[in-house]
Design a protein around this motif. Structure first.
Motif, PDB file in Angstrom:
ATOM      1  N   THR A  35       0.822  -1.217   0.000  1.00 15.06           N
ATOM      2  CA  THR A  35       0.000   0.000   0.000  1.00 15.06           C
ATOM      3  C   THR A  35       0.855   1.265   0.000  1.00 15.06           C
ATOM      4  OG1 THR A  35      -1.720  -1.159   1.217  1.00 15.06           O
ATOM      5  CG2 THR A  35      -1.810   1.238   1.250  1.00 15.06           C
ATOM      6  N   ILE A  36       0.372   2.257  -0.732  1.00 12.04           N
ATOM      7  CA  ILE A  36       0.952   3.605  -0.687  1.00 12.04           C
ATOM      8  C   ILE A  36      -0.091   4.500  -0.024  1.00 12.04           C
ATOM      9  CG2 ILE A  36       1.889   5.529  -2.029  1.00 12.04           C
ATOM     10  CD1 ILE A  36       2.297   3.494  -4.349  1.00 12.04           C
ATOM     11  N   GLN A  37       0.129   4.857   1.196  1.00 15.63           N
ATOM     12  CA  GLN A  37      -0.863   5.660   1.915  1.00 15.63           C
ATOM     13  C   GLN A  37      -0.191   6.385   3.074  1.00 15.63           C
ATOM     14  OE1 GLN A  37      -4.324   3.562   3.419  1.00 15.63           O
ATOM     15  NE2 GLN A  37      -5.601   5.373   3.102  1.00 15.63           N
ATOM     16  N   PHE A  38       0.266   7.592   2.792  1.00 14.62           N
ATOM     17  CA  PHE A  38       0.905   8.419   3.806  1.00 14.62           C
ATOM     18  C   PHE A  38      -0.071   9.509   4.231  1.00 14.62           C
ATOM     19  CE2 PHE A  38       4.321   6.637   1.301  1.00 14.62           C
ATOM     20  CZ  PHE A  38       5.244   6.231   2.255  1.00 14.62           C
ATOM     21  N   PRO A  39      -0.364   9.619   5.505  1.00 12.18           N
ATOM     22  CA  PRO A  39      -1.331  10.636   5.951  1.00 12.18           C
ATOM     23  C   PRO A  39      -0.777  12.046   5.775  1.00 12.18           C
ATOM     24  CG  PRO A  39      -0.271   9.572   7.826  1.00 12.18           C
ATOM     25  CD  PRO A  39       0.160   8.813   6.611  1.00 12.18           C
ATOM     26  N   LEU A  40      -1.654  12.950   5.415  1.00 14.07           N
ATOM     27  CA  LEU A  40      -1.279  14.350   5.244  1.00 14.07           C
ATOM     28  C   LEU A  40      -2.451  15.209   5.682  1.00 14.07           C
ATOM     29  CD1 LEU A  40       0.712  16.504   4.223  1.00 14.07           C
ATOM     30  CD2 LEU A  40      -0.261  16.214   1.938  1.00 14.07           C
ATOM     31  N   ALA A  41      -2.222  16.041   6.689  1.00 17.10           N
ATOM     32  CA  ALA A  41      -3.317  16.820   7.276  1.00 17.10           C
ATOM     33  C   ALA A  41      -3.891  17.834   6.296  1.00 17.10           C
ATOM     34  CB  ALA A  41      -2.834  17.530   8.542  1.00 17.10           C
ATOM     35  N   ASN A  42      -3.018  18.573   5.609  1.00 19.15           N
ATOM     36  CA  ASN A  42      -3.479  19.601   4.680  1.00 19.15           C
ATOM     37  C   ASN A  42      -2.404  19.833   3.621  1.00 19.15           C
ATOM     38  OD1 ASN A  42      -3.801  22.538   3.662  1.00 19.15           O
ATOM     39  ND2 ASN A  42      -5.738  22.160   4.689  1.00 19.15           N
ATOM     40  N   GLN A  43      -2.734  19.496   2.406  1.00 14.89           N
ATOM     41  CA  GLN A  43      -1.774  19.561   1.303  1.00 14.89           C
ATOM     42  C   GLN A  43      -1.280  20.987   1.049  1.00 14.89           C
ATOM     43  OE1 GLN A  43      -3.028  18.592  -2.824  1.00 14.89           O
ATOM     44  NE2 GLN A  43      -2.107  16.598  -2.421  1.00 14.89           N
ATOM     45  N   GLN A  44      -2.219  21.940   0.992  1.00 14.48           N
ATOM     46  CA  GLN A  44      -1.837  23.327   0.702  1.00 14.48           C
ATOM     47  C   GLN A  44      -0.987  23.918   1.817  1.00 14.48           C
ATOM     48  OE1 GLN A  44      -4.879  22.081   0.113  1.00 14.48           O
ATOM     49  NE2 GLN A  44      -5.220  22.437  -2.067  1.00 14.48           N
ATOM     50  N   ALA A  45      -1.304  23.560   3.065  1.00 16.25           N
ATOM     51  CA  ALA A  45      -0.506  24.063   4.184  1.00 16.25           C
ATOM     52  C   ALA A  45       0.922  23.546   4.096  1.00 16.25           C
ATOM     53  CB  ALA A  45      -1.145  23.657   5.507  1.00 16.25           C
ATOM     54  N   LYS A  46       1.071  22.286   3.752  1.00 16.23           N
ATOM     55  CA  LYS A  46       2.424  21.723   3.623  1.00 16.23           C
ATOM     56  C   LYS A  46       3.181  22.384   2.482  1.00 16.23           C
ATOM     57  CE  LYS A  46       5.078  17.464   3.694  1.00 16.23           C
ATOM     58  NZ  LYS A  46       6.218  18.116   3.076  1.00 16.23           N
ATOM     59  N   GLN A  47       2.507  22.573   1.369  1.00 17.97           N
ATOM     60  CA  GLN A  47       3.141  23.240   0.225  1.00 17.97           C
ATOM     61  C   GLN A  47       3.662  24.609   0.621  1.00 17.97           C
ATOM     62  OE1 GLN A  47       0.355  24.198  -2.967  1.00 17.97           O
ATOM     63  NE2 GLN A  47       1.497  26.088  -3.296  1.00 17.97           N
ATOM     64  N   MET A  48       2.817  25.426   1.240  1.00 15.51           N
ATOM     65  CA  MET A  48       3.221  26.787   1.580  1.00 15.51           C
ATOM     66  C   MET A  48       4.276  26.807   2.677  1.00 15.51           C
ATOM     67  SD  MET A  48      -0.281  29.041   1.130  1.00 15.51           S
ATOM     68  CE  MET A  48      -1.403  27.958   2.042  1.00 15.51           C
ATOM     69  N   ASP A  49       4.172  25.911   3.657  1.00 15.91           N
ATOM     70  CA  ASP A  49       5.196  25.840   4.694  1.00 15.91           C
ATOM     71  C   ASP A  49       6.536  25.392   4.128  1.00 15.91           C
ATOM     72  OD1 ASP A  49       4.276  26.864   7.076  1.00 15.91           O
ATOM     73  OD2 ASP A  49       3.498  24.963   7.841  1.00 15.91           O
ATOM     74  N   ASP A  50       6.512  24.404   3.241  1.00 18.78           N
ATOM     75  CA  ASP A  50       7.757  23.945   2.608  1.00 18.78           C
ATOM     76  C   ASP A  50       8.441  25.087   1.872  1.00 18.78           C
ATOM     77  OD1 ASP A  50       7.330  21.372   3.530  1.00 18.78           O
ATOM     78  OD2 ASP A  50       6.786  20.534   1.570  1.00 18.78           O
ATOM     79  N   ASP A  51       7.658  25.824   1.074  1.00 24.42           N
ATOM     80  CA  ASP A  51       8.239  26.916   0.285  1.00 24.42           C
ATOM     81  C   ASP A  51       8.703  28.066   1.171  1.00 24.42           C
ATOM     82  OD1 ASP A  51       7.884  25.553  -2.098  1.00 24.42           O
ATOM     83  OD2 ASP A  51       5.937  26.449  -2.518  1.00 24.42           O
ATOM     84  N   ALA A  52       7.938  28.372   2.209  1.00 21.02           N
ATOM     85  CA  ALA A  52       8.331  29.449   3.122  1.00 21.02           C
ATOM     86  C   ALA A  52       9.613  29.092   3.870  1.00 21.02           C
ATOM     87  CB  ALA A  52       7.203  29.724   4.111  1.00 21.02           C
ATOM     88  N   GLU A  53       9.717  27.843   4.294  1.00 26.45           N
ATOM     89  CA  GLU A  53      10.920  27.408   5.004  1.00 26.45           C
ATOM     90  C   GLU A  53      12.161  27.532   4.126  1.00 26.45           C
ATOM     91  OE1 GLU A  53      12.414  23.655   7.769  1.00 26.45           O
ATOM     92  OE2 GLU A  53      10.625  23.455   6.519  1.00 26.45           O
ATOM     93  N   VAL A  54      12.019  27.194   2.858  1.00 19.84           N
ATOM     94  CA  VAL A  54      13.126  27.313   1.911  1.00 19.84           C
ATOM     95  C   VAL A  54      13.545  28.777   1.749  1.00 19.84           C
ATOM     96  CG1 VAL A  54      13.633  27.195  -0.561  1.00 19.84           C
ATOM     97  CG2 VAL A  54      12.762  25.186   0.622  1.00 19.84           C
ATOM     98  N   ILE A  55      12.575  29.666   1.646  1.00 22.39           N
ATOM     99  CA  ILE A  55      12.888  31.087   1.494  1.00 22.39           C
ATOM    100  C   ILE A  55      13.585  31.613   2.743  1.00 22.39           C
ATOM    101  CG2 ILE A  55      11.869  33.393   1.310  1.00 22.39           C
ATOM    102  CD1 ILE A  55       9.715  32.125  -0.512  1.00 22.39           C
ATOM    103  N   LEU A  56      13.101  31.235   3.915  1.00 31.23           N
ATOM    104  CA  LEU A  56      13.702  31.688   5.170  1.00 31.23           C
ATOM    105  C   LEU A  56      15.149  31.212   5.294  1.00 31.23           C
ATOM    106  CD1 LEU A  56      10.644  31.083   7.508  1.00 31.23           C
ATOM    107  CD2 LEU A  56      11.755  33.297   7.131  1.00 31.23           C
TER     108      LEU A  56
END
Length: 364
Positions: free
Chosen positions: A309-330
């Motif tokens: 099975t491929i099934q990784f839980p993710l609370a909120n896709q958009q939140a992760k996207q924006m946090d990932d990108d913000a962390e990179v910028i910081l």
């Protein structure tokens, strides 16, 4: 020539030392500010469905960024968002005074969530205002627009991230890993479909001038699926357009089928539609397979492979996207999905449209 006395020398050295001290202090202060700022302020440009129902709620969950401002041409929306999210008046802009955002230290990132025909203009204006940019997919309408966006951000020393949320999803990362590591040997064939039935008759997605057409919208998901599942870039495409509602889809494509050839010999059969519900990806490999269904939803992406099975839980896709990108910028690191990734897709999208018009294979 005047004699350069010991006194002159000492005066010059003292002035140089003072200047050096001031410069060092300013440099140290700049570094300190950069380190101390733990969250980036984001301004959403365009308050349609995606901003209202998905991005704004996601920004209530993010840790590295927050909703700092908005840009809208509708005063009623501005007032509603101001009350709901407690946005100060100074952080609310319209399309006429947008460029004044350059003077607002509260806003670090401009997130362009407009019809595709407007992506290039507002990305470039944001870059010239000194703001980092998140831009929704499709990146733009043409390769030339994409290149101008990348150049504007590079020239103004800001980062440009494309809103490919799925690439931040651990379920997508898993099948990308399969391709990279050749977990099941060489990928031989990919089948991928992305679409939904759109009952609307007068939406921007049905208007060419605004960037409509299914290939620009849902088609990019199918294209991304094939590219990510193979880990390769296509070298040739063929394509066909169809419609069951010609009275609505006069100027743009409702359904597009496209076929991709990759350097290794892998082939992909993809389709996308505003008239059919579909969301799947399957890759057949030399020593197994992997399949995702759904593969590009806002939540619940999952699948199965020869390993299980491929099934990784993710609370909120958009939140992760924006946090990932913000962390990179910081941290001033490289983005996961920079402008160059959006450019790759649009180069192929242009070739798909050309192939559909000509009825011939187009080499990339």
């Amino acid at each position: 020539m005047k004699t350069f006395s010991r006194r002159n020398f000492l005066q010059v050295m003292m002035m140089s030392g003072a200047a050096s001290t001031v410069f060092s202090s300013h440099s140290l202060l700049a570094c300190t500010n950069r380190i101390q700022k733990s969250r980036l302020g984001i301004a959403l440009v365009g308050l349609g469905y995606y901003s209202t129902d998905l991005l704004a709620p996601a920004l209530q969950l993010t840790k590295k960024c927050y909703l700092a401002g908005i840009v809208t041409g509708t005063p009623e929306k501005a007032e509603r968002w101001k009350k709901q999210y407690k946005i100060p008046d100074k952080n609310i802009y319209n399309y006429q005074n947008f460029d004044q955002i350059a003077n607002n230290p509260d806003i670090d990132v401009v997130y362009v969530v407009l019809p595709p025909s407007m992506h290039a203009e507002y990305t470039i204006r944001a870059a010239k205002a000194g703001k980092h940019v998140f831009c929704e997919k499709p990146m733009a309408m043409t390769v030339a627009e994409c290149e101008s966006m990348i150049k504007a951000c590079r020239d103004n020393k800001v980062k440009l991230a494309i809103g490919y949320r799925c690439q931040h999803d651990p379920n997508t990362r898993e099948y990308m890993r399969f391709a990279k590591e050749k977990t099941f040997g060489k990928v031989q064939m990919v089948a991928c479909g992305a679409g939904y039935f759109d009952p609307r008759t007068d939406h921007w997605k049905q208007k060419k001038a605004l960037g409509g057409g299914v290939m620009y919208d849902m088609g990019v998901y199918a294209l991304q699926g094939a590219r990510l599942a193979t880990g390769e870039e296509p070298i040739a495409v063929t394509a066909q357009h169809f419609t069951t509602r010609p009275e609505i889809y006069k100027d743009v494509d409702e359904t597009t089928l496209f076929q991709l050839q990759f350097p290794s010999g892998t082939v992909a059969a993809c389709h996308t539609s505003f008239g059919i519900n579909m969301n799947y990806l399957q890759a057949n490999c030399e020593k197994g397979f992997f399949k995702m269904e759904p593969f590009s939803s806002y939540s619940g992406n999952q699948g199965i492979s020869s390993q299980g099975t491929i099934q990784f839980p993710l609370a909120n896709q958009q939140a992760k996207q924006m946090d990932d990108d913000a962390e990179v910028i910081l941290a001033n690191r490289s983005l996961l999905v920079p402008g160059e990734e959006g450019l790759r897709d649009i180069r192929i999208v242009e070739a798909i449209y050309q192939a559909a018009r000509s009825g011939k294979q187009v080499k990339l």
